[in-house]
Scaffold this motif. Structure first.
Motif, PDB file in Angstrom:
ATOM      1  N   ALA A 326       0.877  -1.284   0.155  1.00  0.00           N
ATOM      2  CA  ALA A 326       0.130  -0.116  -0.068  1.00  0.00           C
ATOM      3  C   ALA A 326       0.824   1.271   0.084  1.00  0.00           C
ATOM      4  O   ALA A 326       1.932   1.303   0.622  1.00  0.00           O
ATOM      5  CB  ALA A 326      -1.034  -0.002   1.254  1.00  0.00           C
ATOM      6  N   ARG A 327       0.506   2.302  -0.814  1.00  0.00           N
ATOM      7  CA  ARG A 327       1.014   3.688  -0.670  1.00  0.00           C
ATOM      8  C   ARG A 327       0.398   4.570   0.031  1.00  0.00           C
ATOM      9  O   ARG A 327      -1.109   4.688  -0.387  1.00  0.00           O
ATOM     10  CB  ARG A 327       1.501   3.919  -2.023  1.00  0.00           C
ATOM     11  N   LEU A 328       0.901   5.412   0.932  1.00  0.00           N
ATOM     12  CA  LEU A 328      -0.137   6.517   1.468  1.00  0.00           C
ATOM     13  C   LEU A 328       0.681   7.856   1.280  1.00  0.00           C
ATOM     14  O   LEU A 328       1.712   7.929   1.248  1.00  0.00           O
ATOM     15  CB  LEU A 328       0.052   6.220   3.152  1.00  0.00           C
ATOM     16  N   SER A 329      -0.279   8.702   1.043  1.00  0.00           N
ATOM     17  CA  SER A 329       0.319  10.048   0.666  1.00  0.00           C
ATOM     18  C   SER A 329      -0.484  10.927   1.810  1.00  0.00           C
ATOM     19  O   SER A 329      -1.789  11.044   1.429  1.00  0.00           O
ATOM     20  CB  SER A 329       0.132  10.444  -0.765  1.00  0.00           C
ATOM     21  N   PHE A 330       0.075  11.558   2.580  1.00  0.00           N
ATOM     22  CA  PHE A 330      -0.394  12.686   3.537  1.00  0.00           C
ATOM     23  C   PHE A 330       0.055  14.039   2.693  1.00  0.00           C
ATOM     24  O   PHE A 330       1.309  14.529   2.897  1.00  0.00           O
ATOM     25  CB  PHE A 330       0.248  12.442   4.841  1.00  0.00           C
ATOM     26  N   ASP A 331      -0.703  14.627   2.079  1.00  0.00           N
ATOM     27  CA  ASP A 331      -0.602  16.105   1.652  1.00  0.00           C
ATOM     28  C   ASP A 331      -1.265  17.068   2.415  1.00  0.00           C
ATOM     29  O   ASP A 331      -2.329  17.188   2.684  1.00  0.00           O
ATOM     30  CB  ASP A 331      -1.227  16.189   0.033  1.00  0.00           C
ATOM     31  N   THR A 342      -3.575   3.975  -1.478  1.00  0.00           N
ATOM     32  CA  THR A 342      -3.493   3.245  -2.916  1.00  0.00           C
ATOM     33  C   THR A 342      -3.009   1.651  -2.526  1.00  0.00           C
ATOM     34  O   THR A 342      -1.787   1.661  -1.958  1.00  0.00           O
ATOM     35  CB  THR A 342      -2.692   3.904  -4.027  1.00  0.00           C
ATOM     36  N   SER A 343      -3.819   0.869  -2.704  1.00  0.00           N
ATOM     37  CA  SER A 343      -3.416  -0.658  -2.391  1.00  0.00           C
ATOM     38  C   SER A 343      -3.452  -1.406  -3.876  1.00  0.00           C
ATOM     39  O   SER A 343      -4.418  -1.233  -4.319  1.00  0.00           O
ATOM     40  CB  SER A 343      -4.149  -1.347  -1.387  1.00  0.00           C
ATOM     41  N   ARG A 344      -2.398  -2.409  -3.989  1.00  0.00           N
ATOM     42  CA  ARG A 344      -2.541  -2.842  -5.088  1.00  0.00           C
ATOM     43  C   ARG A 344      -2.963  -4.596  -4.818  1.00  0.00           C
ATOM     44  O   ARG A 344      -2.360  -5.189  -3.856  1.00  0.00           O
ATOM     45  CB  ARG A 344      -1.093  -3.090  -5.898  1.00  0.00           C
ATOM     46  N   GLY A 345      -3.593  -5.424  -5.329  1.00  0.00           N
ATOM     47  CA  GLY A 345      -4.147  -6.739  -5.314  1.00  0.00           C
ATOM     48  C   GLY A 345      -5.041  -7.137  -6.231  1.00  0.00           C
ATOM     49  O   GLY A 345      -5.363  -6.624  -7.280  1.00  0.00           O
ATOM     50  N   GLY A 371     -15.222  16.151   6.988  1.00  0.00           N
ATOM     51  CA  GLY A 371     -14.626  16.062   5.811  1.00  0.00           C
ATOM     52  C   GLY A 371     -15.476  15.062   4.998  1.00  0.00           C
ATOM     53  O   GLY A 371     -16.697  14.875   4.833  1.00  0.00           O
ATOM     54  N   TRP A 372     -14.765  14.396   3.782  1.00  0.00           N
ATOM     55  CA  TRP A 372     -15.316  13.463   3.081  1.00  0.00           C
ATOM     56  C   TRP A 372     -14.534  12.524   2.512  1.00  0.00           C
ATOM     57  O   TRP A 372     -13.236  12.626   2.721  1.00  0.00           O
ATOM     58  CB  TRP A 372     -16.065  14.045   1.644  1.00  0.00           C
ATOM     59  N   LEU A 373     -14.909  11.482   1.883  1.00  0.00           N
ATOM     60  CA  LEU A 373     -13.945  10.180   1.536  1.00  0.00           C
ATOM     61  C   LEU A 373     -14.665   9.455   0.394  1.00  0.00           C
ATOM     62  O   LEU A 373     -16.024   9.355   0.408  1.00  0.00           O
ATOM     63  CB  LEU A 373     -13.992   9.151   2.798  1.00  0.00           C
ATOM     64  N   THR A 374     -13.776   9.154  -0.583  1.00  0.00           N
ATOM     65  CA  THR A 374     -14.194   8.415  -1.657  1.00  0.00           C
ATOM     66  C   THR A 374     -13.441   7.029  -1.635  1.00  0.00           C
ATOM     67  O   THR A 374     -12.301   7.072  -1.265  1.00  0.00           O
ATOM     68  CB  THR A 374     -13.967   9.107  -3.058  1.00  0.00           C
ATOM     69  N   ALA A 375     -14.073   5.953  -2.186  1.00  0.00           N
ATOM     70  CA  ALA A 375     -13.339   4.784  -2.182  1.00  0.00           C
ATOM     71  C   ALA A 375     -13.736   4.096  -3.335  1.00  0.00           C
ATOM     72  O   ALA A 375     -15.204   3.826  -3.750  1.00  0.00           O
ATOM     73  CB  ALA A 375     -13.529   3.719  -1.090  1.00  0.00           C
ATOM     74  N   GLY A 376     -13.017   3.105  -4.240  1.00  0.00           N
ATOM     75  CA  GLY A 376     -12.968   2.516  -5.294  1.00  0.00           C
ATOM     76  C   GLY A 376     -12.197   2.141  -6.017  1.00  0.00           C
ATOM     77  O   GLY A 376     -10.929   2.614  -5.938  1.00  0.00           O
ATOM     78  N   GLU A 380      -6.589   2.467 -13.721  1.00  0.00           N
ATOM     79  CA  GLU A 380      -5.419   2.035 -14.013  1.00  0.00           C
ATOM     80  C   GLU A 380      -5.538   0.538 -14.509  1.00  0.00           C
ATOM     81  O   GLU A 380      -6.373  -0.241 -13.980  1.00  0.00           O
ATOM     82  CB  GLU A 380      -4.067   2.269 -13.177  1.00  0.00           C
ATOM     83  N   PRO A 381      -4.527  -0.123 -15.521  1.00  0.00           N
ATOM     84  CA  PRO A 381      -4.611  -1.390 -16.001  1.00  0.00           C
ATOM     85  C   PRO A 381      -4.174  -2.419 -14.965  1.00  0.00           C
ATOM     86  O   PRO A 381      -4.872  -3.226 -14.397  1.00  0.00           O
ATOM     87  CB  PRO A 381      -3.255  -1.564 -17.032  1.00  0.00           C
ATOM     88  N   GLU A 382      -3.356  -1.865 -13.741  1.00  0.00           N
ATOM     89  CA  GLU A 382      -3.182  -2.416 -12.491  1.00  0.00           C
ATOM     90  C   GLU A 382      -4.248  -2.645 -11.514  1.00  0.00           C
ATOM     91  O   GLU A 382      -4.939  -1.921 -11.615  1.00  0.00           O
ATOM     92  CB  GLU A 382      -1.898  -2.039 -11.717  1.00  0.00           C
ATOM     93  N   SER A 383      -4.506  -3.707 -11.010  1.00  0.00           N
ATOM     94  CA  SER A 383      -5.481  -3.879 -10.164  1.00  0.00           C
ATOM     95  C   SER A 383      -5.315  -2.931  -8.624  1.00  0.00           C
ATOM     96  O   SER A 383      -4.508  -3.483  -7.892  1.00  0.00           O
ATOM     97  CB  SER A 383      -5.813  -5.351  -9.727  1.00  0.00           C
ATOM     98  N   GLU A 384      -5.636  -1.854  -8.544  1.00  0.00           N
ATOM     99  CA  GLU A 384      -5.586  -0.875  -7.522  1.00  0.00           C
ATOM    100  C   GLU A 384      -6.816  -0.330  -6.934  1.00  0.00           C
ATOM    101  O   GLU A 384      -7.732  -0.162  -7.722  1.00  0.00           O
ATOM    102  CB  GLU A 384      -4.515   0.197  -7.952  1.00  0.00           C
ATOM    103  N   PHE A 385      -6.938  -0.301  -5.668  1.00  0.00           N
ATOM    104  CA  PHE A 385      -7.916   0.201  -5.040  1.00  0.00           C
ATOM    105  C   PHE A 385      -7.345   1.534  -4.285  1.00  0.00           C
ATOM    106  O   PHE A 385      -6.582   1.476  -3.436  1.00  0.00           O
ATOM    107  CB  PHE A 385      -8.739  -0.933  -4.140  1.00  0.00           C
ATOM    108  N   VAL A 386      -8.242   2.648  -4.356  1.00  0.00           N
ATOM    109  CA  VAL A 386      -7.989   3.924  -3.992  1.00  0.00           C
ATOM    110  C   VAL A 386      -8.860   4.495  -2.910  1.00  0.00           C
ATOM    111  O   VAL A 386     -10.083   4.502  -3.319  1.00  0.00           O
ATOM    112  CB  VAL A 386      -7.629   4.923  -5.200  1.00  0.00           C
ATOM    113  N   VAL A 387      -8.422   4.996  -1.786  1.00  0.00           N
ATOM    114  CA  VAL A 387      -9.279   5.533  -0.785  1.00  0.00           C
ATOM    115  C   VAL A 387      -8.768   7.113  -0.677  1.00  0.00           C
ATOM    116  O   VAL A 387      -7.533   7.269  -0.588  1.00  0.00           O
ATOM    117  CB  VAL A 387      -9.205   4.805   0.539  1.00  0.00           C
ATOM    118  N   THR A 388      -9.633   7.957  -0.784  1.00  0.00           N
ATOM    119  CA  THR A 388      -9.260   9.522  -0.880  1.00  0.00           C
ATOM    120  C   THR A 388      -9.904  10.224   0.118  1.00  0.00           C
ATOM    121  O   THR A 388     -11.154   9.892   0.591  1.00  0.00           O
ATOM    122  CB  THR A 388      -9.592  10.050  -2.055  1.00  0.00           C
TER     123      THR A 388
END
Length: 408
Positions: A326-331, A342-345, A371-376, A380-388
């Motif tokens: 998983a990759r996490l970005s704290f901006d 972002t998680s790959r699986g 705040g708010w949150l989206t997930a889905g 991308e071609p790679e199988s990734e799941f993104v939580v924002t």
């Protein structure tokens, strides 16, 4: 007792009319006033009995009886039976109290000609009955009698109408009190439901993460026990630590239910590093990067960030296959924290947690934190799941994006 009175209420006017008729029949027995006198008595008693259910008919009866007495078709009031006509006052009272407003106002207007007729019928006769004779001023007798009768009629009508308004106000107050009690009950139920949902989210977040770590370590130990026996000891230590941490967290939640809110410390941003280490022990790769200087957040916001990151990484650990990452970005460079996980699986993995307390619980946490949150799944071609996730750090509140993402 009040319910019994309500059941007896429709019988009140018929009972009064019946008693009125019987008393006059007994009191005037043997005087022999003839059929017309008996007709007046029965007609007025009947008007009293039906004044509630048939107010228009009751008014028509008393008006007709008075008119027939004026034109001489039936016996006019006599010295002992003229009070029978006072039954009209009871009719005026009941109509003003029970009838529709337009009928009630019509009854008030009808009182003017009825009073004039009473003045005509009783004015000269009162002079003879009182010994003043026919030489007395009949015009003054007519005016005096009419005004007295009109005053009695208007007074009976006013009492009925005032009682009507008072009862209406009492009903409104009773309805208001009942509605307030119902609203208070609904508010309590909503608070209990909200508390149950919060507890369910917390228990889910704690147990789902800890059990995922335990399962991952147990599977790793089972497969490594043959090829690399030296790794099993570390895996068992990790399982023990994860289970012990889960037990402590659950005990903390239970103790928090017994104490006042705020007595139990909750995890925050400072605990994320320990979470990454714990997940790294399972073989999961966690890459966390920070952009900009971290800003102050409320304890509730820090708890929301921690639980959302914990849930996202737990989903990745459970569904990403053999090599979870998983990759996490704290901006922090904007008006708040913009977090991306972002998680790959395998395709269809994290998406399957959209029900229950997974993604829905994360969205609820984000919303309650301002705040708010989206997930889905990403495109991308790679199988990734993104939580924002976005949480404001100032006084301004976040506006939800038009696209809420998948897996709601």
């Amino acid at each position: 007792m009040s319910s019994n009175l309500l059941k007896l209420r429709p019988r009140f006017e018929p009972a009064v009319g019946g008693v009125f008729l019987v008393l006059w029949l007994v009191g005037e027995a043997g005087r022999g006033y003839g059929g017309s006198g008996l007709f007046v008595l029965i007609a007025i008693a009947a008007a009293m009995a039906i004044s509630r259910v048939l107010p228009v008919v009751a008014l028509a009866v008393v008006a007709s009886v008075t008119l027939l007495q004026v034109v001489g078709l039936i016996l006019p009031p006599v010295s002992t039976m003229w009070p029978v006509n006072l039954g009209v006052l009871f009719v005026a009272f009941v109509v003003a109290h029970e009838a529709p407003k337009r009928v009630a106002y019509a009854a008030l207007i009808l009182g003017v000609p009825l009073s004039a007729c009473a003045g005509y019928l009783l004015g000269t006769r009162l002079n003879r009955w009182t010994g003043r004779g026919a030489d007395a001023n009949e015009i003054m007798s007519f005016i005096t009698t009419s005004l007295i009768t009109l005053g009695l009629y208007a007074g009976a009508w006013a009492i009925g109408f005032a009682l009507r308004a008072s009862l209406r106000e009492l009903r409104a107050l009773r309805l208001l009190r009942t509605t307030t009690e119902q609203l208070d009950s609904v508010e309590v139920e909503l608070m209990l439901a909200h508390e149950r949902d919060r507890i369910a989210r917390d228990v889910h977040d704690v147990l789902a993460h800890s059990l995922a770590v335990v399962i991952a370590q147990a599977d790793g130990a089972r497969f490594a026990s043959v090829a690399k026996p030296q790794l099993t000891d570390a895996a068992f230590h990790a399982i023990s630590d994860a289970a012990r941490a889960a037990l402590i967290d659950v005990r903390t939640l239970i103790e928090g239910l017994r104490e006042e809110p705020g007595d139990t410390p909750q995890p925050g941003l400072a605990d994320l590093d320990l979470l990454f280490v714990q997940l790294g022990a399972t073989g999961m790769t966690v890459d966390a990067r920070h952009f900009g200087d971290a800003k102050a957040m409320t304890p509730a916001q820090e708890l929301a960030v921690y639980r959302i990151v914990q849930e996202s990484l737990t989903n990745s650990l459970r569904h990403s296959g053999g090599k979870p990452s998983a990759r996490l970005s704290f901006d922090w460079r904007g008006p708040g924290l913009a977090l991306t996980v972002t998680s790959r699986g395998d395709v269809g993995g994290p998406q399957s947690t959209g029900g229950g307390h997974g993604i829905r619980g994360m969205k609820d946490r984000a919303r309650l934190a301002g705040g708010w949150l989206t997930a889905g799944a990403s495109e991308e071609p790679e199988s990734e799941f993104v939580v924002t996730l976005f949480l404001p750090t100032g006084v301004e509140r976040a506006v939800e994006p038009a696209q809420s993402g998948a897996g709601a």
